[in-house]
Motif scaffolding. Sequence first.
Motif, PDB file in Angstrom:
ATOM      1  N   ALA A 122       0.852  -1.180   0.000  1.00  0.00           N
ATOM      2  CA  ALA A 122       0.000   0.000   0.000  1.00  0.00           C
ATOM      3  C   ALA A 122       0.891   1.235   0.000  1.00  0.00           C
ATOM      4  CB  ALA A 122      -0.931   0.014   1.209  1.00  0.00           C
ATOM      5  N   GLY A 123       0.428   2.286  -0.659  1.00  0.00           N
ATOM      6  CA  GLY A 123       1.222   3.509  -0.722  1.00  0.00           C
ATOM      7  C   GLY A 123       0.358   4.686  -1.119  1.00  0.00           C
ATOM      8  N   TRP A 124       1.012   5.834  -1.246  1.00  0.00           N
ATOM      9  CA  TRP A 124       0.328   7.080  -1.601  1.00  0.00           C
ATOM     10  C   TRP A 124       0.970   7.695  -2.830  1.00  0.00           C
ATOM     11  CZ3 TRP A 124      -4.060   8.622   0.706  1.00  0.00           C
ATOM     12  CH2 TRP A 124      -4.345   8.175   1.997  1.00  0.00           C
ATOM     13  N   GLY A 125       0.146   8.361  -3.641  1.00  0.00           N
ATOM     14  CA  GLY A 125       0.650   9.114  -4.776  1.00  0.00           C
ATOM     15  C   GLY A 125      -0.291  10.264  -5.091  1.00  0.00           C
ATOM     16  N   SER A 126       0.266  11.399  -5.467  1.00  0.00           N
ATOM     17  CA  SER A 126      -0.576  12.553  -5.796  1.00  0.00           C
ATOM     18  C   SER A 126      -1.182  12.443  -7.187  1.00  0.00           C
ATOM     19  CB  SER A 126       0.232  13.852  -5.687  1.00  0.00           C
ATOM     20  OG  SER A 126       1.346  13.824  -6.571  1.00  0.00           O
ATOM     21  N   ALA A 127      -0.707  11.517  -7.999  1.00  0.00           N
ATOM     22  CA  ALA A 127      -1.262  11.280  -9.338  1.00  0.00           C
ATOM     23  C   ALA A 127      -1.130   9.800  -9.656  1.00  0.00           C
ATOM     24  CB  ALA A 127      -0.543  12.126 -10.387  1.00  0.00           C
ATOM     25  N   LEU A 128      -1.925   9.353 -10.650  1.00  0.00           N
ATOM     26  CA  LEU A 128      -1.953   7.940 -11.015  1.00  0.00           C
ATOM     27  C   LEU A 128      -1.703   7.778 -12.508  1.00  0.00           C
ATOM     28  CD1 LEU A 128      -5.151   6.913  -9.025  1.00  0.00           C
ATOM     29  CD2 LEU A 128      -2.788   6.372  -8.409  1.00  0.00           C
ATOM     30  N   PRO A 129      -1.138   6.650 -12.926  1.00  0.00           N
ATOM     31  CA  PRO A 129      -0.949   6.407 -14.357  1.00  0.00           C
ATOM     32  C   PRO A 129      -2.270   6.496 -15.113  1.00  0.00           C
ATOM     33  CG  PRO A 129       0.278   4.797 -13.058  1.00  0.00           C
ATOM     34  CD  PRO A 129      -0.569   5.564 -12.098  1.00  0.00           C
ATOM     35  N   LEU A 130      -2.276   7.281 -16.200  1.00  0.00           N
ATOM     36  CA  LEU A 130      -3.442   7.518 -17.050  1.00  0.00           C
ATOM     37  C   LEU A 130      -4.601   8.166 -16.292  1.00  0.00           C
ATOM     38  CD1 LEU A 130      -3.567   4.258 -19.227  1.00  0.00           C
ATOM     39  CD2 LEU A 130      -2.418   6.419 -19.714  1.00  0.00           C
ATOM     40  N   VAL A 149     -13.473   9.375   1.574  1.00  0.00           N
ATOM     41  CA  VAL A 149     -12.822   8.511   0.599  1.00  0.00           C
ATOM     42  C   VAL A 149     -13.654   8.564  -0.678  1.00  0.00           C
ATOM     43  CG1 VAL A 149     -12.180   6.152   0.030  1.00  0.00           C
ATOM     44  CG2 VAL A 149     -11.820   7.010   2.354  1.00  0.00           C
ATOM     45  N   ALA A 150     -13.025   8.878  -1.794  1.00  0.00           N
ATOM     46  CA  ALA A 150     -13.761   9.060  -3.050  1.00  0.00           C
ATOM     47  C   ALA A 150     -13.021   8.378  -4.199  1.00  0.00           C
ATOM     48  CB  ALA A 150     -13.938  10.546  -3.342  1.00  0.00           C
ATOM     49  N   SER A 151     -13.722   8.279  -5.334  1.00  0.00           N
ATOM     50  CA  SER A 151     -13.138   7.761  -6.587  1.00  0.00           C
ATOM     51  C   SER A 151     -12.462   6.404  -6.379  1.00  0.00           C
ATOM     52  CB  SER A 151     -12.138   8.767  -7.178  1.00  0.00           C
ATOM     53  OG  SER A 151     -12.766   9.988  -7.474  1.00  0.00           O
ATOM     54  N   VAL A 152     -13.217   5.467  -5.842  1.00  0.00           N
ATOM     55  CA  VAL A 152     -12.683   4.118  -5.636  1.00  0.00           C
ATOM     56  C   VAL A 152     -12.703   3.393  -6.982  1.00  0.00           C
ATOM     57  CG1 VAL A 152     -12.942   1.956  -4.384  1.00  0.00           C
ATOM     58  CG2 VAL A 152     -13.528   4.130  -3.269  1.00  0.00           C
ATOM     59  N   ARG A 153     -11.522   3.145  -7.535  1.00  0.00           N
ATOM     60  CA  ARG A 153     -11.402   2.528  -8.857  1.00  0.00           C
ATOM     61  C   ARG A 153     -10.156   1.653  -8.895  1.00  0.00           C
ATOM     62  NH1 ARG A 153     -10.866   7.648 -12.612  1.00  0.00           N
ATOM     63  NH2 ARG A 153      -9.461   8.203 -10.892  1.00  0.00           N
ATOM     64  N   THR A 154     -10.169   0.684  -9.789  1.00  0.00           N
ATOM     65  CA  THR A 154      -8.948  -0.072 -10.053  1.00  0.00           C
ATOM     66  C   THR A 154      -8.148   0.644 -11.145  1.00  0.00           C
ATOM     67  OG1 THR A 154      -9.963  -1.449 -11.754  1.00  0.00           O
ATOM     68  CG2 THR A 154     -10.106  -2.228  -9.462  1.00  0.00           C
ATOM     69  N   LEU A 155      -6.881   0.293 -11.261  1.00  0.00           N
ATOM     70  CA  LEU A 155      -6.064   0.873 -12.331  1.00  0.00           C
ATOM     71  C   LEU A 155      -6.623   0.532 -13.703  1.00  0.00           C
ATOM     72  CD1 LEU A 155      -2.285   0.516 -11.359  1.00  0.00           C
ATOM     73  CD2 LEU A 155      -3.684   2.581 -11.426  1.00  0.00           C
ATOM     74  N   ALA A 156      -7.187  -0.683 -13.824  1.00  0.00           N
ATOM     75  CA  ALA A 156      -7.776  -1.076 -15.108  1.00  0.00           C
ATOM     76  C   ALA A 156      -8.952  -0.172 -15.465  1.00  0.00           C
ATOM     77  CB  ALA A 156      -8.217  -2.534 -15.057  1.00  0.00           C
ATOM     78  N   GLU A 157      -9.782   0.164 -14.489  1.00  0.00           N
ATOM     79  CA  GLU A 157     -10.920   1.052 -14.740  1.00  0.00           C
ATOM     80  C   GLU A 157     -10.458   2.450 -15.111  1.00  0.00           C
ATOM     81  OE1 GLU A 157     -14.199  -1.027 -11.750  1.00  0.00           O
ATOM     82  OE2 GLU A 157     -12.842   0.537 -11.001  1.00  0.00           O
ATOM     83  N   ILE A 158      -9.377   2.912 -14.495  1.00  0.00           N
ATOM     84  CA  ILE A 158      -8.832   4.225 -14.846  1.00  0.00           C
ATOM     85  C   ILE A 158      -8.362   4.229 -16.291  1.00  0.00           C
ATOM     86  CG2 ILE A 158      -6.927   5.826 -14.389  1.00  0.00           C
ATOM     87  CD1 ILE A 158      -7.164   5.079 -11.446  1.00  0.00           C
ATOM     88  N   GLY A 159      -7.690   3.152 -16.721  1.00  0.00           N
ATOM     89  CA  GLY A 159      -7.246   3.067 -18.103  1.00  0.00           C
ATOM     90  C   GLY A 159      -8.401   3.049 -19.089  1.00  0.00           C
ATOM     91  N   GLU A 160      -9.469   2.331 -18.745  1.00  0.00           N
ATOM     92  CA  GLU A 160     -10.648   2.290 -19.624  1.00  0.00           C
ATOM     93  C   GLU A 160     -11.309   3.661 -19.719  1.00  0.00           C
ATOM     94  OE1 GLU A 160     -13.131  -0.686 -18.007  1.00  0.00           O
ATOM     95  OE2 GLU A 160     -11.822  -2.371 -18.558  1.00  0.00           O
ATOM     96  N   GLN A 161     -11.404   4.364 -18.604  1.00  0.00           N
ATOM     97  CA  GLN A 161     -12.001   5.701 -18.612  1.00  0.00           C
ATOM     98  C   GLN A 161     -11.144   6.690 -19.403  1.00  0.00           C
ATOM     99  OE1 GLN A 161     -12.578   6.629 -14.482  1.00  0.00           O
ATOM    100  NE2 GLN A 161     -14.110   5.015 -14.191  1.00  0.00           N
ATOM    101  N   ALA A 162      -9.837   6.492 -19.390  1.00  0.00           N
ATOM    102  CA  ALA A 162      -8.948   7.407 -20.106  1.00  0.00           C
ATOM    103  C   ALA A 162      -9.162   7.349 -21.614  1.00  0.00           C
ATOM    104  CB  ALA A 162      -7.489   7.091 -19.770  1.00  0.00           C
ATOM    105  N   THR A 163      -9.587   6.187 -22.119  1.00  0.00           N
ATOM    106  CA  THR A 163      -9.797   6.039 -23.566  1.00  0.00           C
ATOM    107  C   THR A 163     -11.277   6.059 -23.938  1.00  0.00           C
ATOM    108  OG1 THR A 163      -9.744   3.624 -23.329  1.00  0.00           O
ATOM    109  CG2 THR A 163      -7.663   4.725 -23.863  1.00  0.00           C
ATOM    110  N   SER A 164     -12.158   6.299 -22.973  1.00  0.00           N
ATOM    111  CA  SER A 164     -13.593   6.248 -23.262  1.00  0.00           C
ATOM    112  C   SER A 164     -14.025   7.364 -24.212  1.00  0.00           C
ATOM    113  CB  SER A 164     -14.394   6.326 -21.967  1.00  0.00           C
ATOM    114  OG  SER A 164     -14.152   7.546 -21.293  1.00  0.00           O
ATOM    115  N   ARG A 165     -13.480   8.563 -24.048  1.00  0.00           N
ATOM    116  CA  ARG A 165     -13.897   9.676 -24.908  1.00  0.00           C
ATOM    117  C   ARG A 165     -13.471   9.476 -26.357  1.00  0.00           C
ATOM    118  NH1 ARG A 165     -13.361  15.666 -22.679  1.00  0.00           N
ATOM    119  NH2 ARG A 165     -14.848  14.712 -21.259  1.00  0.00           N
ATOM    120  N   PRO A 166     -12.185   9.168 -26.649  1.00  0.00           N
ATOM    121  CA  PRO A 166     -11.837   8.899 -28.054  1.00  0.00           C
ATOM    122  C   PRO A 166     -12.573   7.692 -28.624  1.00  0.00           C
ATOM    123  CG  PRO A 166      -9.974   8.449 -26.593  1.00  0.00           C
ATOM    124  CD  PRO A 166     -10.982   9.182 -25.791  1.00  0.00           C
TER     125      PRO A 166
END
Length: 299
Positions: A94-102, A263-280
Amino acid sequence: PAPGAGLRRPLAAVQIAVSVLLLCGAGLLLRTLFVLEDVDSGSRATDVLTMEVSVPFANPGLPSPGPYATEAGRANFYDAVEREVSALPGVKNAGWGSALPLGGFWVAMAAQVDGDPPKPEGLRPLVFYELVSASYFRTLDIPLLLGRHFDGRDIAAGAPVCIVDEAFVRLRLRGRNPIGTRVVVRGMNRGGRPLPVREIVGVVAQVRQRPDELEGQPHVYAPIAQDPAPRASLVVQPSAGSASPLAPAIRAAVARIDRERPVASVRTLAEIGEQATSRPRFRAVLVATFAALALILAL
């Protein structure tokens, strides 16, 4: 012949030509989408759960500034939550980051590399500035290419340090040895204090904040203990299986430290990647649909 009959063929030809152009455009959009889908985010972790937690500087409307008005208060909260979550059954890291991949969120800061010709702060090149805990890179399985990870030495009272990525080494150092090079980056809420001169102690693989970030932007990572931000994302890697079932236990762990922290925006990294390409993806499907309809009407 009926009135306007002579115009039908030219109009049909124009319609077919426009339809073909739309189909070509849709094909290009789909091709771009396939490229974006294959973009390497930089994280090799297969299943990581993420959630945002805010730690405000002050309590609006309350007479006291609150426990997080100081950097020490915020740093203590991040450390306590990380320890609590790491001790949960089924949690590997477990860790902390101010930003996430994608994740599409970043903070750009002016950076000055020691040894480069000095420039006013407003003219210095920008870097993506991120705050992470010592276990962030291990949790997301971001490869360490040179030097070391952050560790117990990198606390508020320790020497200012940072980790940079491949793009920073390539674009900003141009062949110089990164380990030991010093960088000045404006951090969070420095006030009137002198900016810390951070020594590079490690180099990690390139991480992308957007799927269309083809070349990659230079990143500078600082220990969150040395510059605790008012918000960060908790990242949790399960010891086995899916990460999503751990969400209730992680929420409870955060509440044990401070039940007032949302606590907000509970998502997996896979869901973040899918959301990143949802608009295009939506644009490509929309253009392809209109192109197909136009071609059908024209025929």
